[in-house]
Design a protein around this motif. Structure first.
Motif, PDB file in Angstrom:
ATOM      1  N   VAL A   1     -18.355  -3.293  -6.980  1.00 53.56           N
ATOM      2  CA  VAL A   1     -17.467  -4.431  -6.761  1.00 53.56           C
ATOM      3  C   VAL A   1     -18.333  -5.624  -6.394  1.00 53.56           C
ATOM      4  CG1 VAL A   1     -15.632  -5.398  -5.354  1.00 53.56           C
ATOM      5  CG2 VAL A   1     -15.539  -3.004  -6.020  1.00 53.56           C
ATOM      6  N   ALA A   2     -18.278  -6.655  -7.216  1.00 52.15           N
ATOM      7  CA  ALA A   2     -19.097  -7.836  -6.964  1.00 52.15           C
ATOM      8  C   ALA A   2     -18.383  -8.789  -6.020  1.00 52.15           C
ATOM      9  CB  ALA A   2     -19.395  -8.538  -8.280  1.00 52.15           C
TER      10      ALA A   2
ATOM     11  N   ILE B   1      -9.680   0.040  10.954  1.00 49.37           N
ATOM     12  CA  ILE B   1      -9.061   0.367   9.683  1.00 49.37           C
ATOM     13  C   ILE B   1      -7.686   1.001   9.867  1.00 49.37           C
ATOM     14  CG2 ILE B   1      -9.349   1.723   7.582  1.00 49.37           C
ATOM     15  CD1 ILE B   1     -11.275  -0.582   7.808  1.00 49.37           C
ATOM     16  N   ARG B   2      -7.564   1.874  10.848  1.00 51.47           N
ATOM     17  CA  ARG B   2      -6.281   2.551  11.023  1.00 51.47           C
ATOM     18  C   ARG B   2      -5.322   1.705  11.840  1.00 51.47           C
ATOM     19  NH1 ARG B   2      -7.105   7.809   9.269  1.00 51.47           N
ATOM     20  NH2 ARG B   2      -9.121   8.709   9.817  1.00 51.47           N
TER      21      ARG B   2
ATOM     22  N   GLN C   1      -8.503  -7.120  -4.887  1.00 52.33           N
ATOM     23  CA  GLN C   1      -9.917  -7.316  -4.546  1.00 52.33           C
ATOM     24  C   GLN C   1     -10.847  -6.932  -5.670  1.00 52.33           C
ATOM     25  OE1 GLN C   1      -8.373  -4.851  -2.704  1.00 52.33           O
ATOM     26  NE2 GLN C   1      -7.765  -5.851  -0.804  1.00 52.33           N
TER      27      GLN C   1
ATOM     28  N   ALA D   1     -13.714  -4.954   1.415  1.00 53.03           N
ATOM     29  CA  ALA D   1     -12.255  -5.037   1.444  1.00 53.03           C
ATOM     30  C   ALA D   1     -11.636  -3.960   0.551  1.00 53.03           C
ATOM     31  CB  ALA D   1     -11.805  -6.432   1.005  1.00 53.03           C
ATOM     32  N   VAL D   2     -12.219  -3.751  -0.635  1.00 53.16           N
ATOM     33  CA  VAL D   2     -11.714  -2.703  -1.519  1.00 53.16           C
ATOM     34  C   VAL D   2     -11.872  -1.346  -0.845  1.00 53.16           C
ATOM     35  CG1 VAL D   2     -12.025  -1.543  -3.735  1.00 53.16           C
ATOM     36  CG2 VAL D   2     -12.251  -4.026  -3.593  1.00 53.16           C
TER      37      VAL D   2
ATOM     38  N   TYR E   1      -0.542  -1.920  -3.974  1.00 50.15           N
ATOM     39  CA  TYR E   1      -1.596  -2.766  -3.409  1.00 50.15           C
ATOM     40  C   TYR E   1      -2.828  -2.718  -4.297  1.00 50.15           C
ATOM     41  CZ  TYR E   1      -4.833  -4.716  -0.021  1.00 50.15           C
ATOM     42  OH  TYR E   1      -5.752  -5.503   0.605  1.00 50.15           O
TER      43      TYR E   1
ATOM     44  N   ARG F   1       0.837  -1.198   0.000  1.00 49.96           N
ATOM     45  CA  ARG F   1       0.000   0.000   0.000  1.00 49.96           C
ATOM     46  C   ARG F   1       0.877   1.256   0.000  1.00 49.96           C
ATOM     47  NH1 ARG F   1      -3.595  -1.087   4.099  1.00 49.96           N
ATOM     48  NH2 ARG F   1      -5.083  -1.834   2.580  1.00 49.96           N
TER      49      ARG F   1
ATOM     50  N   ALA G   1     -12.048  -0.647   2.335  1.00 52.48           N
ATOM     51  CA  ALA G   1     -11.096  -0.477   3.434  1.00 52.48           C
ATOM     52  C   ALA G   1      -9.734  -0.065   2.894  1.00 52.48           C
ATOM     53  CB  ALA G   1     -10.989  -1.766   4.240  1.00 52.48           C
ATOM     54  N   SER G   2      -9.314  -0.697   1.807  1.00 54.52           N
ATOM     55  CA  SER G   2      -7.977  -0.382   1.312  1.00 54.52           C
ATOM     56  C   SER G   2      -7.935   1.024   0.724  1.00 54.52           C
ATOM     57  CB  SER G   2      -7.520  -1.436   0.303  1.00 54.52           C
ATOM     58  OG  SER G   2      -7.931  -1.091  -0.988  1.00 54.52           O
TER      59      SER G   2
ATOM     60  N   ALA H   1     -21.315 -11.148  -1.425  1.00 51.36           N
ATOM     61  CA  ALA H   1     -22.392 -10.369  -0.797  1.00 51.36           C
ATOM     62  C   ALA H   1     -21.847  -9.131  -0.107  1.00 51.36           C
ATOM     63  CB  ALA H   1     -23.184 -11.226   0.195  1.00 51.36           C
TER      64      ALA H   1
ATOM     65  N   PHE I   1      -8.654  -9.808   7.215  1.00 52.62           N
ATOM     66  CA  PHE I   1      -9.012  -9.060   6.018  1.00 52.62           C
ATOM     67  C   PHE I   1     -10.517  -8.928   5.822  1.00 52.62           C
ATOM     68  CE2 PHE I   1      -4.771 -10.812   5.269  1.00 52.62           C
ATOM     69  CZ  PHE I   1      -4.097  -9.608   5.153  1.00 52.62           C
ATOM     70  N   ARG I   2     -11.301  -9.614   6.610  1.00 48.07           N
ATOM     71  CA  ARG I   2     -12.744  -9.401   6.562  1.00 48.07           C
ATOM     72  C   ARG I   2     -13.222  -8.720   7.841  1.00 48.07           C
ATOM     73  NH1 ARG I   2     -11.808  -9.618   2.091  1.00 48.07           N
ATOM     74  NH2 ARG I   2     -12.179 -11.280   0.611  1.00 48.07           N
TER      75      ARG I   2
ATOM     76  N   PHE J   1     -13.486   8.983   9.773  1.00 50.46           N
ATOM     77  CA  PHE J   1     -13.370   9.018   8.326  1.00 50.46           C
ATOM     78  C   PHE J   1     -14.514   9.797   7.674  1.00 50.46           C
ATOM     79  CE2 PHE J   1     -10.716   5.221   9.097  1.00 50.46           C
ATOM     80  CZ  PHE J   1      -9.683   5.422   8.200  1.00 50.46           C
TER      81      PHE J   1
ATOM     82  N   PRO K   1     -12.607  -7.207  -9.001  1.00 48.59           N
ATOM     83  CA  PRO K   1     -12.757  -8.325  -9.927  1.00 48.59           C
ATOM     84  C   PRO K   1     -11.990  -8.111 -11.226  1.00 48.59           C
ATOM     85  CG  PRO K   1     -14.872  -7.743  -8.984  1.00 48.59           C
ATOM     86  CD  PRO K   1     -13.900  -6.718  -8.497  1.00 48.59           C
TER      87      PRO K   1
ATOM     88  N   GLN L   1      -7.917   3.465   3.704  1.00 52.40           N
ATOM     89  CA  GLN L   1      -6.599   3.458   4.339  1.00 52.40           C
ATOM     90  C   GLN L   1      -5.588   4.199   3.479  1.00 52.40           C
ATOM     91  OE1 GLN L   1      -6.150  -0.803   4.880  1.00 52.40           O
ATOM     92  NE2 GLN L   1      -6.050  -0.540   7.096  1.00 52.40           N
TER      93      GLN L   1
ATOM     94  N   ALA M   1     -18.653  -8.583   0.695  1.00 51.65           N
ATOM     95  CA  ALA M   1     -17.383  -8.796   1.397  1.00 51.65           C
ATOM     96  C   ALA M   1     -16.210  -8.232   0.592  1.00 51.65           C
ATOM     97  CB  ALA M   1     -17.171 -10.277   1.676  1.00 51.65           C
ATOM     98  N   GLN M   2     -16.214  -8.477  -0.713  1.00 53.47           N
ATOM     99  CA  GLN M   2     -15.127  -7.968  -1.560  1.00 53.47           C
ATOM    100  C   GLN M   2     -15.156  -6.451  -1.583  1.00 53.47           C
ATOM    101  OE1 GLN M   2     -13.026  -9.752  -3.656  1.00 53.47           O
ATOM    102  NE2 GLN M   2     -13.910 -11.779  -3.664  1.00 53.47           N
TER     103      GLN M   2
ATOM    104  N   THR N   1     -17.228   1.351  12.231  1.00 51.61           N
ATOM    105  CA  THR N   1     -16.106   1.182  11.319  1.00 51.61           C
ATOM    106  C   THR N   1     -15.549   2.519  10.838  1.00 51.61           C
ATOM    107  OG1 THR N   1     -17.182  -0.835  10.556  1.00 51.61           O
ATOM    108  CG2 THR N   1     -15.334  -0.052   9.257  1.00 51.61           C
ATOM    109  N   TRP N   2     -16.445   3.446  10.488  1.00 52.02           N
ATOM    110  CA  TRP N   2     -15.969   4.650   9.795  1.00 52.02           C
ATOM    111  C   TRP N   2     -16.118   5.932  10.595  1.00 52.02           C
ATOM    112  CZ3 TRP N   2     -13.006   2.821   6.422  1.00 52.02           C
ATOM    113  CH2 TRP N   2     -13.343   1.682   5.688  1.00 52.02           C
TER     114      TRP N   2
ATOM    115  N   ARG O   1      -2.182   3.170 -10.821  1.00 55.39           N
ATOM    116  CA  ARG O   1      -2.985   3.454  -9.652  1.00 55.39           C
ATOM    117  C   ARG O   1      -4.017   4.540  -9.974  1.00 55.39           C
ATOM    118  NH1 ARG O   1      -0.669   6.163  -4.220  1.00 55.39           N
ATOM    119  NH2 ARG O   1      -2.240   5.390  -2.769  1.00 55.39           N
TER     120      ARG O   1
END
Lengths: 285, 423, 297
Positions: B72-73, C44-45, A227, B82-83, A144, A139, B85-86, B76, C261-262, B114, A229, B89, B78-79, B108-109, B27
């Motif tokens: 993002v598929a 997250i952080r 992540q 994750a995207v 990443y 990252r 979150a990244s 349900a 990661f989840r 955030f 697709p 971050q 989850a992916q 979470t946020w 990127r």
């Protein structure tokens, strides 16, 4: 004398019996190993309407490529991603492994064995143990979530195994050949380029096949680093396809077959090298 | 000579990095263009079409803004999570993203700073009273609203196969006692009373929350998430016992089924009932079934008068390049027009109470009626009542409880989780 | 060999990028993981506040992790046993100068070329309780209501659902085990076996007294290889069953992935990964040491 013939006959009969039993046992295992493949093929050649749970083992009424078409539409981009990932990751790792292997087999500097063992340990670790820092690191450097990060990861964690394979391969090349090179005025890298490299072909094939297969089949790195697709390689996409809500078994099986084809082709065409690589590399798992 | 090897050493180092470096430029660097990026996991079916309907209205109103529909598929959501979150971050947030109402966004946020508060969207338009007070409560943190709910789903719905019930002379149960009677009779006739899924880990928690609500009532149910109700108290334990009793009437192949597969069991008559959110209604429509013909619904036994709610919401992340575009987006989805454009297609009901009823079908109308009348309580399985970390660990405990049937152990684990997470 | 100081320096120079990379990416990252595992990072952080062994304590108290460890132990034992028994059997039979040896070998070893993901997707279909093998068994008039990977029965800590994972994993690795045994069998001098036969020893005695003892190093390395695969198992489970009913098919690798990661619980995730690393190290470090010592002597 007659008794001897009779006993010989019964001995031969016993041998025949034993041979038959042998083939029967081997045949049973063939069925066990190919049974799942039969299901894979049969299911993937059915239409969605034709996939009935109770007729799973029955041959399709009409062979249809519908499932393959559907699977290719969904997995096509990921198939391409896998090639984009695997080719550079394989070639670069093989190149680095080759020159490392040369040094570690022919140039035992002080502590080289310890260093080599420490490098080797890198291929045994469960990659979970470096996954969190890896993600943070990628990252930070902006790799990443894309294939670049995945390539870098596979190149670096591929170094130990390719180094080991080339080291063992070069160890077989007699030192005299190298001495001769030195007599001719070559030095360290010259010997590698002029003498070792031309002899590397069989080793290179083994390493390339091994690395190609293991990068192609990787899931852990791929699912963690990519992540979106659009950038995921085929193993992750296949897993997503299989996990989606509507279960189209025929499409899943077609997808599984598509994901398996490249490595299977290599296995069938270059089986000898494949197995050699497997025996040398499987320590990695 | 040695210099050559130094160069060689560098060449090798570069070789290691080079193929990767090719991608570094790829990127997603966003130019300061006039854009609005909407991030969601609505990739298919009614939900994707509903989102497109919203985007169409937005485009019409603000043609100068280029709307990017980033979906993002997989898994349900989850992916997508994750995207997301990244990207968060990495300091590259989407302009607005889909997130579950309640703790799903707050823990979470919001707590991690955030998000910007968006209370003004409702206040400036005079819409505060168009949303039920219970909903405002769920989407607020320390007096500020942080996300705008675009829809409402109901969790405590029991779907049943009408012909199975009619053929066996049964009525859908209204209380837990009736449920057990009906289930017993169905089982005696060789019919699986209740279909439950299990592949995604939350399906049994989904059932549990309805049972908890039925046995404890709304007040004590809410207390589970604030620490006011003890998980290892007598009543909570009795509720867990009751949950285990319900589980006795379910299909054994849960682990192989998704929640939709379980709904399909009911549609095919392989099971009589299933407890699932009202997206099941959309699924039944998609396979050509008609509400009140093939399938019927009632609130989960003992929960009539209560509406277990979950909701998809959108918010305003900090440091987005064009906050004004996002504010317009949030205003659109908060408006009656936006909600009426989205929900009939998605198969959910609006969070507002002033929707145009002519747009909605029989099931959705009945849900809207209940939503207007009932006590609204937050769903836990879908992130409204508890943080994502808490929910995943609740799922873990439920998964074990169902198998080893050790209520004391589960109650203690639930309680220690509550001590760790409840706020 | 010419070992001038200058040439050795060059050699070191050439391998130094790799050494640097491994130092950072393996050892540096392991240390970083260890640091994370004693941190409060949840969310997250990144948050590296030191919390001592709290994450480990939570981990070992959680029912899920205890189940994971049991699953790992059972899976490892049965997976290794099945692969070794059948791998040896097949190698032994194939070594009997049979016709079509190439065909048999190819068939038994092709699963090695597949990804665990492909195997998992395939076997999930093959062992689907309402389709799959059950249909076949019913057709043969055998008991056919097996739950396979959906079975929640647990006998003495052994989840019956694990049988499905063991079957799929063995399907993939029996061929490998066979291949290394075959290589070993071919290196046993035929005269040795012949003279034993002359002495009137029957096949079983020969296997027990001569073949197996001679193949002991191969059995050992097969156990190491298979064992460390089973300690790390992740892909197959993710594709086939996920964590499974009541975590019947859950393993530390799956738990670590989901937690980190989840669930964004990085501290605990790192703790799980540390435990995994220790388990593997216990197997691998002595093996590496043994191999290198052998090479030197």
């Amino acid at each position: 004398m007659t008794a001897g013939v009779a006993s010989l006959g019964s001995a031969r009969w016993a041998v025949v019996q034993r041979r038959v039993l042998l083939y029967v046992v081997l045949g049973i295992f063939v069925v066990l190993f190919l049974g799942p493949v039969y299901v894979l093929l049969v299911t993937s050649l059915k239409t969605f309407q034709d996939v009935s749970l109770s007729e799973m083992w029955v041959f399709p009424r009409a062979v249809s490529l519908e499932a393959f078409r559907a699977a290719l539409i969904r997995l096509g981009p990921n198939l391409r991603n896998s090639f984009v990932l695997v080719i550079p990751a394989t070639l670069v790792t093989a190149a680095i492994g080759s020159i490392n292997g040369y040094v570690f087999s022919k140039w035992r500097f002080r502590g080289s064995n310890i260093v080599f063992a420490l490098i080797l340990f890198g291929m045994f670790i469960p990659y979970q143990a470096i996954l969190i820092p890896l993600v943070q690191f990628l990252r930070t450097i902006g790799l990443y979530g894309n294939l670049g990060g995945l390539i870098l990861t596979h190149v670096i964690y591929g170094i130990p195994i390719t180094t080991l394979m080339f080291r063992n391969f070069y160890a077989e090349i007699p030192d005299e050949l190298l001495e001769a090179g030195y007599m001719d005025g070559l030095e360290l890298f010259g010997v590698y380029r002029r003498i070792m490299l031309p002899l590397s072909a069989p080793g290179l094939v083994v390493v390339v096949i091994w690395q190609f297969t293991s990068v192609w089949n990787d899931f852990l790195f791929a699912v963690t680093i990519t992540q979106r697709p659009g950038v995921q390689p085929i193993t992750v996409a296949l897993q997503n396809l299989a996990g989606s809500q509507v279960v189209e078994w025929n499409v899943q099986m077609a997808g599984a077959l598509i994901a398996a084809v490249p490595t299977l082709i290599i296995y069938i065409l270059l089986g000898k090298y494949f197995i050699r690589g497997m025996l040398a590399g499987s320590v990695k798992g | 000579m040695r210099k050559r090897h130094l160069i060689l050493c560098m060449v090798i180092a570069v070789l290691m990095i080079m193929p990767a470096a090719v991608f570094a430029g790829g990127r997603a660097e966003r130019p300061a263009a006039n854009e609005l990026e909407i991030f969601s996991w609505w990739t298919a079916g009614g939900e994707a079409e509903g989102l497109q309907a919203l985007i169409d209205i937005y485009n019409e109103r603000y043609p100068e803004v280029n709307v990017i529909n980033a979906t993002v598929a997989g898994g349900a959501g989850a992916q997508a999570k994750a995207v997301l979150a990244s990207r968060m971050q990495g300091g590259n947030p989407p302009d607005s993203f889909q997130v579950h109402a309640g703790q799903g966004i707050i823990a979470t946020w919001v707590v991690e700073d955030f998000m910007e508060p968006v209370t003004f969207i409702l206040e400036d338009n005079g819409w505060m009273d168009d949303y039920p007070a219970d909903v405002i409560d769920i989407i607020s943190y320390q007096g500020e609203i942080y996300s705008i709910p675009v829809n409402i789903h109901r969790s405590n719905v029991m779907w049943y196969n009408r012909s199975l019930f009619a053929d066996n002379g049964l009525e859908p149960p209204a209380s837990m006692a009736e449920f057990f009677q009906v289930a017993e009779q169905l089982r005696a006739r060789g019919i699986t009373p209740l279909a439950v899924g299990g592949t995604d880990g939350w399906e049994q928690t989904h059932l549990l929350e309805s049972v908890l609500l039925a046995e404890l009532g709304a007040e004590a149910y809410r207390g589970l998430w604030t620490g006011a109700t003890a998980w290892n108290g007598t009543r909570a334990k009795a509720a867990l016992e009751s949950f285990l009793r319900v589980m006795e009437y379910t299909n054994p192949d849960r682990a192989a089924l998704t929640n939709i597969d379980a709904a399909q069991y009911v549609a095919e008559g392989r099971a009589a009932m299933t407890v699932m959110g009202d997206w099941v209604h959309g699924y039944y429509l998609s396979i050509g079934h008609t509400p009140n013909e093939e399938y019927g619904w009632v609130p989960f036994p003992g929960t009539a008068g209560n509406f277990l709610m979950l909701s998809d919401t959108f918010g305003l992340p900090k440091d987005v390049p064009n906050p004004q575009n996002v504010e317009r987006w949030l205003t659109l989805i908060a408006s009656r027009e936006g909600q009426d454009a989205f929900n009939p297609i998605k198969g959910s009901i609006p969070a507002r109470t002033d929707a145009d009823r002519s747009l909605y079908d029989a099931y959705l109308l009945s849900a809207m009626d209940d939503f207007g009348r009932d006590t609204i309580v937050p769903s836990v399985a879908h992130g409204a009542a508890a943080s994502e970390s808490w929910v995943t660990r609740i799922n873990d405990v439920v998964n074990i409880l169902v198998n080893n049937r050790n209520v004391d152990q589960a109650a203690n684990e639930f309680q220690s989780l509550a001590q760790q997470y409840a706020r | 060999m010419i070992r001038s100081r200058k040439e050795l320096t060059k050699a070191v120079l050439i391998v130094s990028p790799s050494i640097a990379a491994i130092t950072v990416f393996v050892y540096g990252f392991i240390l970083w993981s260890l640091r994370t595992s004693v941190s409060a990072w949840e969310g997250i952080r990144p948050n590296y506040t030191f919390v001592g062994l709290r994450n480990y304590a939570r981990l070992f108290r959680s029912s899920r992790f205890q189940i994971d460890l049991w699953n790992t132990a059972y899976f490892t034992v049965f997976f290794i046993a099945v692969c070794i028994v059948f791998g040896f059997l097949l190698a032994y039979l194939i070594n009997k100068q049979i016709r079509g040896e190439g065909f048999f070998r190819t068939v038994y070893m092709f699963p090695m070329a597949l990804s665990f993901i492909v195997t998992g997707v395939l076997w999930r279909w093959v062992l689907n309780p309402t389709a799959g093998v059950n249909v076949l068994l019913a057709g043969l008039g055998l008991p056919s209501s097996w739950g396979w990977y959906t079975d929640t029965t647990r006998i003495g800590g052994f989840h019956l659902a694990l049988i499905s994972i063991i079957a799929a994993a063995s399907w993939q690795f029996i061929g490998y085990t066979m291949a290394i045994y075959l290589a070993g069998l071919r290196s046993i001098p035929e005269q040795l076996l012949e003279s034993a036969r002359m002495d009137g020893a029957n096949e079983f005695t020969i296997i027990r007294r001569i073949i197996l003892p001679m193949l002991r190093p191969i059995t050992l390395s097969a156990m190491i290889v298979l064992g460390h695969i089973s300690l790390k198992i992740f892909d197959l489970v993710m594709a086939m069953t996920g964590r499974g009913p009541a975590f019947a098919t859950d393993f530390p690798g799956v738990f670590m992935f989901e937690t980190t990661f989840r669930g964004n619980r990085y501290g605990e995730g790192a703790a799980i990964s540390t435990v995994m690393l220790l388990m593997v190290a216990v197997v691998i470090v002595p093996y590496l040491a043994y191999t290198f010592r052998k090479e030197h002597s």
